[in-house]
Design an enzyme around this catalytic site. Structure first.
Site, PDB file in Angstrom:
ATOM      1  N   CYS A  94      13.187  -1.892  -7.765  1.00 16.40           N
ATOM      2  CA  CYS A  94      13.548  -1.368  -9.084  1.00 16.40           C
ATOM      3  C   CYS A  94      14.867  -0.595  -9.011  1.00 16.40           C
ATOM      4  O   CYS A  94      15.903  -1.168  -8.716  1.00 16.40           O
ATOM      5  CB  CYS A  94      12.400  -0.538  -9.659  1.00 16.40           C
ATOM      6  SG  CYS A  94      12.557  -0.210 -11.438  1.00 16.40           S
ATOM      7  N   HIS A 192       7.989  -4.449  -9.708  1.00 14.66           N
ATOM      8  CA  HIS A 192       7.237  -3.548  -8.844  1.00 14.66           C
ATOM      9  C   HIS A 192       6.159  -4.341  -8.102  1.00 14.66           C
ATOM     10  O   HIS A 192       5.100  -4.625  -8.671  1.00 14.66           O
ATOM     11  CB  HIS A 192       6.581  -2.435  -9.668  1.00 14.66           C
ATOM     12  CG  HIS A 192       7.546  -1.442 -10.198  1.00 14.66           C
ATOM     13  ND1 HIS A 192       7.954  -0.341  -9.482  1.00 14.66           N
ATOM     14  CD2 HIS A 192       8.214  -1.393 -11.381  1.00 14.66           C
ATOM     15  CE1 HIS A 192       8.822   0.358 -10.191  1.00 14.66           C
ATOM     16  NE2 HIS A 192       9.003  -0.260 -11.344  1.00 14.66           N
ATOM     17  N   GLU A 194       4.172  -3.338  -5.873  1.00 12.25           N
ATOM     18  CA  GLU A 194       2.980  -2.499  -5.698  1.00 12.25           C
ATOM     19  C   GLU A 194       2.091  -2.480  -6.936  1.00 12.25           C
ATOM     20  O   GLU A 194       0.942  -2.031  -6.884  1.00 12.25           O
ATOM     21  CB  GLU A 194       3.395  -1.079  -5.321  1.00 12.25           C
ATOM     22  CG  GLU A 194       3.907  -0.198  -6.440  1.00 12.25           C
ATOM     23  CD  GLU A 194       5.353  -0.446  -6.854  1.00 12.25           C
ATOM     24  OE1 GLU A 194       5.876   0.324  -7.680  1.00 12.25           O
ATOM     25  OE2 GLU A 194       5.966  -1.418  -6.332  1.00 12.25           O
TER      26      GLU A 194
END
Length: 212
Positions: A94, A192, A194
């Site tokens: 990001c 992202h 995650e």
């Protein structure tokens, strides 16, 4: 997909003694990255220490926030000089990816100059930030091994990198733009991993398998 099959697919790849380092410079989402690495069977060290970062086998450079403020935090620890010199695989996530570019319109910010790219704001006619799931396509590099074309990932951003020679994945939001980028040992993803479910974990696993 069964739990056993997923566990086998996400089997922890081997790493050397240097382990995994997550650059800690006060930006958001650092803990969520650490937890994602733990789900893959590893521990990651959060640090702003230059020597620890240089010694790592893999470096993750995360970020959520405003570009000029984040760059000031990097400069306060001297990391803006360290990161471009790293020789092991580095993954920017990001804002981390955006800061590795030459320039970002947000805050009129000069970046680290790793990627020969400019970060620009989405057209005012679009709803920004782009928040939620979108797909990635035109996938290139080992980072996307086992990932399907048009796989969905999670994004939150108002600025983007236009497609360029170093683009290894794209996304469309009013315009086709760079959602992943690579140059030498440096990788960046706008999304992202995650927060991107099984696909995100697989992409992180692929990064950890890349040989330095």
């Amino acid at each position: 997909m069964s739990d056993n099959k997923l566990k086998n697919e996400l089997e922890a790849p081997p790493l050397g003694a240097g382990g995994i380092t997550i650059i800690d410079y006060g930006a958001g989402n650092i803990q969520s990255i650490k937890f994602a690495v733990q789900r893959l069977g590893f521990e990651a060290v959060l640090t702003s220490d230059a020597e620890e970062i240089r010694a790592a086998d893999k470096v993750i450079f995360p970020g959520v926030g405003e570009a000029s403020s984040a760059m000031k935090m990097l400069k306060s620890t001297g990391l803006e000089k360290v990161i471009p010199t790293l020789k092991q695989p580095v993954l920017g996530i990001c804002l981390g990816m955006q800061l590795m570019c030459d320039y970002c319109e947000e805050g009129d910010t000069t970046g680290l100059g790793i990627f020969d790219a400019q970060v620009v704001k989405f057209n005012n006619k679009l709803k920004v930030p782009q928040i939620g799931w979108n797909h990635i396509f035109d996938l290139k590099s080992e980072l996307f091994e086992g990932i399907n074309e048009k796989e969905y990932v999670y994004l939150v951003h108002s600025f983007y990198i236009p497609e360029c020679e170093e683009t290894i994945a794209s996304t469309e939001y009013g315009v086709e733009y760079t959602s992943a980028i690579k140059k030498n040992n440096f990788y960046g993803v706008q999304f992202h991993p995650e927060k991107s479910s099984n696909a995100g974990e697989k992409i992180l696993q692929n990064f950890l398998k890349i040989e330095g």
